[in-house]
Every structure is written in structure tokens, then in C-alpha cells.
Design an enzyme around this catalytic site. Structure first.
Site, PDB file in Angstrom:
ATOM      1  N   SER A   8       0.846  -1.195   0.000  1.00 49.31           N
ATOM      2  CA  SER A   8       0.000   0.000   0.000  1.00 49.31           C
ATOM      3  C   SER A   8       0.881   1.244   0.000  1.00 49.31           C
ATOM      4  O   SER A   8       2.055   1.194   0.391  1.00 49.31           O
ATOM      5  CB  SER A   8      -0.924  -0.008   1.212  1.00 49.31           C
ATOM      6  OG  SER A   8      -0.191  -0.278   2.386  1.00 49.31           O
ATOM      7  N   THR A  15      -3.639  10.654   4.564  1.00 45.89           N
ATOM      8  CA  THR A  15      -3.545  11.103   5.956  1.00 45.89           C
ATOM      9  C   THR A  15      -4.589  12.173   6.273  1.00 45.89           C
ATOM     10  O   THR A  15      -5.227  12.737   5.380  1.00 45.89           O
ATOM     11  CB  THR A  15      -2.139  11.635   6.290  1.00 45.89           C
ATOM     12  OG1 THR A  15      -1.890  12.772   5.465  1.00 45.89           O
ATOM     13  CG2 THR A  15      -1.079  10.589   6.078  1.00 45.89           C
ATOM     14  N   PHE A  26      12.870  14.825  11.692  1.00 52.40           N
ATOM     15  CA  PHE A  26      11.536  14.281  11.906  1.00 52.40           C
ATOM     16  C   PHE A  26      11.597  13.034  12.802  1.00 52.40           C
ATOM     17  O   PHE A  26      10.771  12.846  13.691  1.00 52.40           O
ATOM     18  CB  PHE A  26      10.928  13.962  10.540  1.00 52.40           C
ATOM     19  CG  PHE A  26       9.517  13.478  10.598  1.00 52.40           C
ATOM     20  CD1 PHE A  26       8.538  14.233  11.222  1.00 52.40           C
ATOM     21  CD2 PHE A  26       9.149  12.269  10.027  1.00 52.40           C
ATOM     22  CE1 PHE A  26       7.229  13.798  11.283  1.00 52.40           C
ATOM     23  CE2 PHE A  26       7.847  11.816  10.074  1.00 52.40           C
ATOM     24  CZ  PHE A  26       6.883  12.589  10.710  1.00 52.40           C
ATOM     25  N   GLY A  69      -3.401  10.878  16.673  1.00 49.65           N
ATOM     26  CA  GLY A  69      -2.928  12.170  16.174  1.00 49.65           C
ATOM     27  C   GLY A  69      -2.161  12.891  17.261  1.00 49.65           C
ATOM     28  O   GLY A  69      -2.032  12.392  18.385  1.00 49.65           O
ATOM     29  N   ASP A  70      -1.601  14.028  16.930  1.00 48.05           N
ATOM     30  CA  ASP A  70      -0.867  14.848  17.892  1.00 48.05           C
ATOM     31  C   ASP A  70      -1.540  16.201  17.966  1.00 48.05           C
ATOM     32  O   ASP A  70      -2.004  16.716  16.946  1.00 48.05           O
ATOM     33  CB  ASP A  70       0.591  15.003  17.444  1.00 48.05           C
ATOM     34  CG  ASP A  70       1.306  13.661  17.452  1.00 48.05           C
ATOM     35  OD1 ASP A  70       1.331  13.029  18.521  1.00 48.05           O
ATOM     36  OD2 ASP A  70       1.798  13.247  16.386  1.00 48.05           O
ATOM     37  N   HIS A 108       6.604   4.295  20.791  1.00 44.09           N
ATOM     38  CA  HIS A 108       6.099   5.664  20.619  1.00 44.09           C
ATOM     39  C   HIS A 108       6.894   6.617  21.525  1.00 44.09           C
ATOM     40  O   HIS A 108       7.252   6.246  22.644  1.00 44.09           O
ATOM     41  CB  HIS A 108       4.594   5.684  20.972  1.00 44.09           C
ATOM     42  CG  HIS A 108       3.943   6.980  20.682  1.00 44.09           C
ATOM     43  ND1 HIS A 108       3.789   7.960  21.642  1.00 44.09           N
ATOM     44  CD2 HIS A 108       3.423   7.492  19.534  1.00 44.09           C
ATOM     45  CE1 HIS A 108       3.188   9.008  21.095  1.00 44.09           C
ATOM     46  NE2 HIS A 108       2.954   8.742  19.825  1.00 44.09           N
ATOM     47  N   GLU A 157       1.006   5.494   0.915  1.00 43.11           N
ATOM     48  CA  GLU A 157       0.360   6.573   1.687  1.00 43.11           C
ATOM     49  C   GLU A 157       0.649   7.945   1.072  1.00 43.11           C
ATOM     50  O   GLU A 157       1.778   8.244   0.689  1.00 43.11           O
ATOM     51  CB  GLU A 157       0.893   6.525   3.128  1.00 43.11           C
ATOM     52  CG  GLU A 157       0.311   7.596   4.014  1.00 43.11           C
ATOM     53  CD  GLU A 157       0.730   7.424   5.467  1.00 43.11           C
ATOM     54  OE1 GLU A 157       0.650   6.293   6.002  1.00 43.11           O
ATOM     55  OE2 GLU A 157       1.154   8.428   6.063  1.00 43.11           O
ATOM     56  N   HIS A 206       3.983  -1.024   3.587  1.00 43.90           N
ATOM     57  CA  HIS A 206       3.201   0.205   3.407  1.00 43.90           C
ATOM     58  C   HIS A 206       4.224   1.325   3.188  1.00 43.90           C
ATOM     59  O   HIS A 206       5.053   1.592   4.062  1.00 43.90           O
ATOM     60  CB  HIS A 206       2.372   0.471   4.671  1.00 43.90           C
ATOM     61  CG  HIS A 206       1.585   1.737   4.646  1.00 43.90           C
ATOM     62  ND1 HIS A 206       0.359   1.838   4.013  1.00 43.90           N
ATOM     63  CD2 HIS A 206       1.824   2.972   5.170  1.00 43.90           C
ATOM     64  CE1 HIS A 206      -0.126   3.071   4.168  1.00 43.90           C
ATOM     65  NE2 HIS A 206       0.752   3.772   4.863  1.00 43.90           N
TER      66      HIS A 206
HETATM   67  C1  LIG Z   1       0.860   4.352   9.958  1.00 48.39           C
HETATM   68  C2  LIG Z   1       0.716   5.689  10.621  1.00 48.39           C
HETATM   69  C3  LIG Z   1      -0.161   6.630  10.060  1.00 48.39           C
HETATM   70  C4  LIG Z   1      -0.350   7.874  10.665  1.00 48.39           C
HETATM   71  N1  LIG Z   1      -1.225   8.762  10.101  1.00 48.39           N
HETATM   72  C5  LIG Z   1      -1.500   9.927  10.728  1.00 48.39           C
HETATM   73  C6  LIG Z   1      -2.473  10.834  10.223  1.00 48.39           C
HETATM   74  O1  LIG Z   1      -3.094  10.612   9.183  1.00 48.39           O
HETATM   75  N2  LIG Z   1      -2.739  11.961  10.916  1.00 48.39           N
HETATM   76  C7  LIG Z   1      -2.088  12.254  12.088  1.00 48.39           C
HETATM   77  O2  LIG Z   1      -2.379  13.303  12.685  1.00 48.39           O
HETATM   78  N3  LIG Z   1      -1.127  11.439  12.587  1.00 48.39           N
HETATM   79  C8  LIG Z   1      -0.817  10.281  11.935  1.00 48.39           C
HETATM   80  N4  LIG Z   1       0.127   9.427  12.444  1.00 48.39           N
HETATM   81  C9  LIG Z   1       0.902   9.835  13.630  1.00 48.39           C
HETATM   82  C10 LIG Z   1       0.188   9.477  14.940  1.00 48.39           C
HETATM   83  O3  LIG Z   1      -1.025  10.202  15.049  1.00 48.39           O
HETATM   84  C11 LIG Z   1       1.126   9.827  16.092  1.00 48.39           C
HETATM   85  O4  LIG Z   1       2.211   8.938  16.092  1.00 48.39           O
HETATM   86  C12 LIG Z   1       0.478   9.942  17.458  1.00 48.39           C
HETATM   87  O5  LIG Z   1       1.453  10.511  18.355  1.00 48.39           O
HETATM   88  C13 LIG Z   1       0.055   8.610  18.070  1.00 48.39           C
HETATM   89  O6  LIG Z   1      -1.017   8.084  17.432  1.00 48.39           O
HETATM   90  P1  LIG Z   1      -1.518   6.586  17.777  1.00 48.39           P
HETATM   91  O7  LIG Z   1      -2.742   6.374  17.046  1.00 48.39           O
HETATM   92  O8  LIG Z   1      -0.418   5.625  17.621  1.00 48.39           O
HETATM   93  O9  LIG Z   1      -1.813   6.813  19.355  1.00 48.39           O
HETATM   94  P2  LIG Z   1      -2.080   5.853  20.556  1.00 48.39           P
HETATM   95  O10 LIG Z   1      -2.177   4.433  20.155  1.00 48.39           O
HETATM   96  O11 LIG Z   1      -3.217   6.445  21.302  1.00 48.39           O
HETATM   97  O12 LIG Z   1      -0.738   6.000  21.425  1.00 48.39           O
HETATM   98  C14 LIG Z   1      -0.219   7.271  21.774  1.00 48.39           C
HETATM   99  C15 LIG Z   1       0.582   7.178  23.074  1.00 48.39           C
HETATM  100  O13 LIG Z   1      -0.295   6.986  24.191  1.00 48.39           O
HETATM  101  C16 LIG Z   1      -0.022   5.756  24.859  1.00 48.39           C
HETATM  102  N5  LIG Z   1      -1.347   5.134  25.091  1.00 48.39           N
HETATM  103  C17 LIG Z   1      -2.166   4.591  24.164  1.00 48.39           C
HETATM  104  N6  LIG Z   1      -3.309   4.156  24.703  1.00 48.39           N
HETATM  105  C18 LIG Z   1      -3.236   4.424  26.031  1.00 48.39           C
HETATM  106  C19 LIG Z   1      -4.121   4.228  27.120  1.00 48.39           C
HETATM  107  N7  LIG Z   1      -5.330   3.681  26.930  1.00 48.39           N
HETATM  108  N8  LIG Z   1      -3.702   4.632  28.345  1.00 48.39           N
HETATM  109  C20 LIG Z   1      -2.483   5.200  28.532  1.00 48.39           C
HETATM  110  N9  LIG Z   1      -1.606   5.429  27.521  1.00 48.39           N
HETATM  111  C21 LIG Z   1      -1.974   5.056  26.287  1.00 48.39           C
HETATM  112  C22 LIG Z   1       0.829   4.938  23.892  1.00 48.39           C
HETATM  113  O14 LIG Z   1       1.700   4.056  24.592  1.00 48.39           O
HETATM  114  C23 LIG Z   1       1.590   6.026  23.144  1.00 48.39           C
HETATM  115  O15 LIG Z   1       2.697   6.449  23.873  1.00 48.39           O
HETATM  116  C24 LIG Z   1       0.379   8.189  11.856  1.00 48.39           C
HETATM  117  C25 LIG Z   1       1.275   7.255  12.391  1.00 48.39           C
HETATM  118  C26 LIG Z   1       1.453   6.025  11.796  1.00 48.39           C
HETATM  119  C27 LIG Z   1       2.424   5.040  12.386  1.00 48.39           C
END
Ligand SMILES: Cc1cc2nc3c(=O)[nH]c(=O)nc-3n(C[C@H](O)[C@H](O)[C@H](O)COP(=O)(O)OP(=O)(O)OC[C@H]3O[C@@H](n4cnc5c(N)ncnc54)[C@H](O)[C@@H]3O)c2cc1C
Length: 282
Positions: free
Chosen positions: A10, A43, A210, A102-103, A143, A12, A260
Site C-alpha cells: 500500500s 492522511t 523528523f 494524532g498529535d 512511541h 500513503e 506500506h
Molecule cells: C501508519 C501511521 C499513520 C499515521 N497517520 C497519521 C495521520 O493521518 N494523521 C495524524 O495526525 N497522525 C498520523 N500518524 C501519527 C500518529 O497520530 C502519532 O504517532 C500519534 O502521536 C500517536 O497516534 P496513535 O494512534 O499511535 O496513538 P495511541 O495508540 O493512542 O498512542 C499514543 C501514546 O499513548 C499511549 N497510550 C495509548 N493508549 C493508552 C491508554 N489507553 N492509556 C495510557 N496510555 C496510552 C501509547 O503508549 C503512546 O505512547 C500516523 C502514524 C502512523 C504510524
């Protein structure tokens, strides 16, 4: 090397904000289309900043006859706004989504009603049942906000337990980190496919900057070697291609379910990688 048909590939993109960027992405897609990926993903800016552009790009890709999956990030959003997006995606019969936390963009004060991606996955399942195939993110080198490796793995498992069907990883240049992560996930009873995210080396200076913030490590040997080329962009490109080709070969030959590619909306390096990997004969 001959990758088997069972691998899933895939690409992106990020959604362009200008007419010029859209045109450039159309050209990139034309170049990548013959590679026949499983799907293209698009994204989504945290806080919904690119929401309309994401959907627009996904619909355009679909019109060209390809499968496209929008990303959806939840930080800074309300349940109501995410429900509205899901409804819109359903209306367009979109069935594949990449669900992320997301961040928080600087200047945006509130985190909204979702704290973590597992809550988003849970919400998508609650709202839409099994309509979507849900992908989530995974971090073989952990992360950047992870409290510990074990904690991050457990948080990854939470997303799968909440209903994720598959995962795409953050990019990495150390294949062992990926294989160990997969092994550790399997030991926690996580059995969804974990597809490596591959970042070709476009601009090494930008990549280094980055990587410090996103949970990916540039190995010292790679950094030193790239620095030794100074401004010699041809050597940087050639060495980067060698490194990423070898990484992909190892991942595919040792069990990764697919790849990917983070394209940064460019086709050149991906096309070249594809040829080197012998994937054109797929
Ligand atoms: C394949 C891929 C695609 C991406 N696409 C985008 C995009 O389109 N747009 C964008 O804005 N960003 C994108 N990102 C970046 C991503 O949003 C960031 O890396 C963000 O900081 C974490 O997102 P996540 O979904 O992994 O978060 P989570 O899975 O929520 O994790 C974030 C942090 O919180 C901790 N955590 C998770 N769940 C819990 C819980 N229940 N309790 C306590 N701590 C917890 C984890 O250990 C981690 O440190 C992408 C990243 C990847 C790898």
C-alpha cells in the site's frame, strides 16, 4: 527476489492543499498505478485540519478505480464530530480506515473527547459495527511518549482488543526491532497482521529531524555514512536506496505480511525500489 502474491502493498499520501499539489499528486498516482497496490491511504490532520482534503483525495483515487482508505485522527475532536465523519464515509461506501490518535497541533488547547486511539477504535465499532476494516498504528521502536516498551505494547494490544483488524508501523531502519515487536505482540496474544511502514530516504536532513520526534531511530551507522556524503545528493540517494531495498528484502523474506510505503506524494524512489525488489512481476 520474488515476493509472493500473498504480500499486501500500500502507498500513503498526504492530501494536497493547493491546486498545484493536487495536480502533482495526480501525476504521482499515474506513475504508481501500474504497481497495482492493494490500496492507497490518505492522511488526516490532527484536529480535522485536512478533513475535507482527505475525503476529496480518497474519492478522486476511487474514481481512478483504486481502493482508498482515509486516515482518521481523534485528538481534539468531539464524539459528535467523529460520528459525523464516519457517517459521511459510510455514505460514500468507504469501508477501510486508518484510526489514529494524532498529535495536538501547537496552539490547539483542548484534547477533545478522545485521549487515545483505542477509544477511537472502540467508538468506530460502537457506531458502525463491522462496517469498516480498521487499521491502527504500531511502533517497533516504541512511541516517543511511551512510559516503557511493555506499556506501549500493552497499549497497542488495547487497540486490537477494541476491534482493530490490522496495523501499519511507524518507519524504522532496523529490521530486528520490527521482528522483535511482532514476536512480543504475538506473545501478548495479538494476532492481526502488522505491516511495516517503509520510508524511502528522500531528504536525509529532514528525515533526521523528523525521526527525533516520531518514535523512529536513525541508526548511527546510517547517520554517519549519510553525513560523510556532505552535499553529494546523488550518493545520498543511491545509498539510501540500497539501505531501504535491503530492509524491504529482509522484511519480506522473513515473514512481513506486506509493505506500506510513505510516499510523501512522490513516485520516483518508490518506482525504483519496486523494480529492485522484483515486484513488477507480481
Ligand atoms: C501508519 C501511521 C499513520 C499515521 N497517520 C497519521 C495521520 O493521518 N494523521 C495524524 O495526525 N497522525 C498520523 N500518524 C501519527 C500518529 O497520530 C502519532 O504517532 C500519534 O502521536 C500517536 O497516534 P496513535 O494512534 O499511535 O496513538 P495511541 O495508540 O493512542 O498512542 C499514543 C501514546 O499513548 C499511549 N497510550 C495509548 N493508549 C493508552 C491508554 N489507553 N492509556 C495510557 N496510555 C496510552 C501509547 O503508549 C503512546 O505512547 C500516523 C502514524 C502512523 C504510524
Amino acid at each position: 527476489m520474488n515476493a509472493q502474491n500473498t504480500h499486501s502493498f500500500s502507498f500513503e499520501f498526504f492530501p494536497p492543499k493547493t491546486a498545484e499539489g493536487q495536480e502533482k499528486l495526480r501525476q504521482t498516482r499515474q506513475q504508481l498505478a501500474p504497481l497495482n497496490p492493494e490500496f492507497f491511504s490518505v492522511t488526516f490532520g490532527a484536529g480535522g485540519t485536512t478533513r475535507d482534503h482527505t475525503l476529496e483525495t480518497v474519492l478522486e483515487i476511487r474514481k481512478e478505480g483504486f481502493h482508498a482508505a482515509p486516515h482518521l485522527s481523534c485528538i481534539g475532536s468531539t464524539r459528535e464530530s467523529i460520528a459525523a465523519i464516519l457517517q459521511e464515509y459510510r455514505k460514500h461506501d468507504i469501508r477501510h480506515i486508518v484510526a489514529l490518535r494524532g498529535d495536538i497541533p501547537s496552539g490547539m488547547g483542548t484534547t477533545g473527547e478522545f485521549r487515545y486511539a483505542n477509544e477511537l477504535v472502540e467508538f468506530i465499532r460502537q457506531e458502525t459495527g463491522q462496517h469498516f476494516f480498521i487499521e491502527v498504528a504500531a511502533y517497533p521502536e516504541y512511541h516517543p511518549q511511551a512510559r516503557s516498551a511493555q506499556d506501549d505494547l500493552r497499549n497497542f494490544k488495547r487497540k486490537v482488543d477494541a476491534g482493530a483488524d490490522a496495523a501499519i508501523t511507524q518507519y524504522f531502519y532496523n529490521a530486528d526491532a520490527y521482528f522483535r515487536f511482532v514476536e512480543d505482540a504475538r506473545a501478548l496474544d495479538v494476532h492481526v497482521p502488522i505491516v511495516p511502514g517503509i520510508m524511502p530516504i528522500y531528504n536525509f536532513t529532514q528525515l533526521s529531524r523528523f525521526s527525533d520526534t516520531c518514535g523512529a531511530e536513525i541508526p548511527r551507522w546510517l547517520r554517519m555514512k549519510m553525513q560523510s556524503y556532505g552535499d553529494d545528493v546523488d550518493s545520498i540517494r543511491a545509498y539510501g536506496l540500497d539501505v531501504v531495498t535491503e530492509l524491504c528484502e529482509r522484511l519480506l523474506s522473513q515473514g512481513a505480511p506486506g509493505l506500506h510505503f510513505y510516499t510523501l506524494n512522490q513516485a520516483g524512489l518508490i518506482t525504483e525500489l519496486w523494480q529492485r525488489l522484483g515486484l513488477s512481476k507480481r
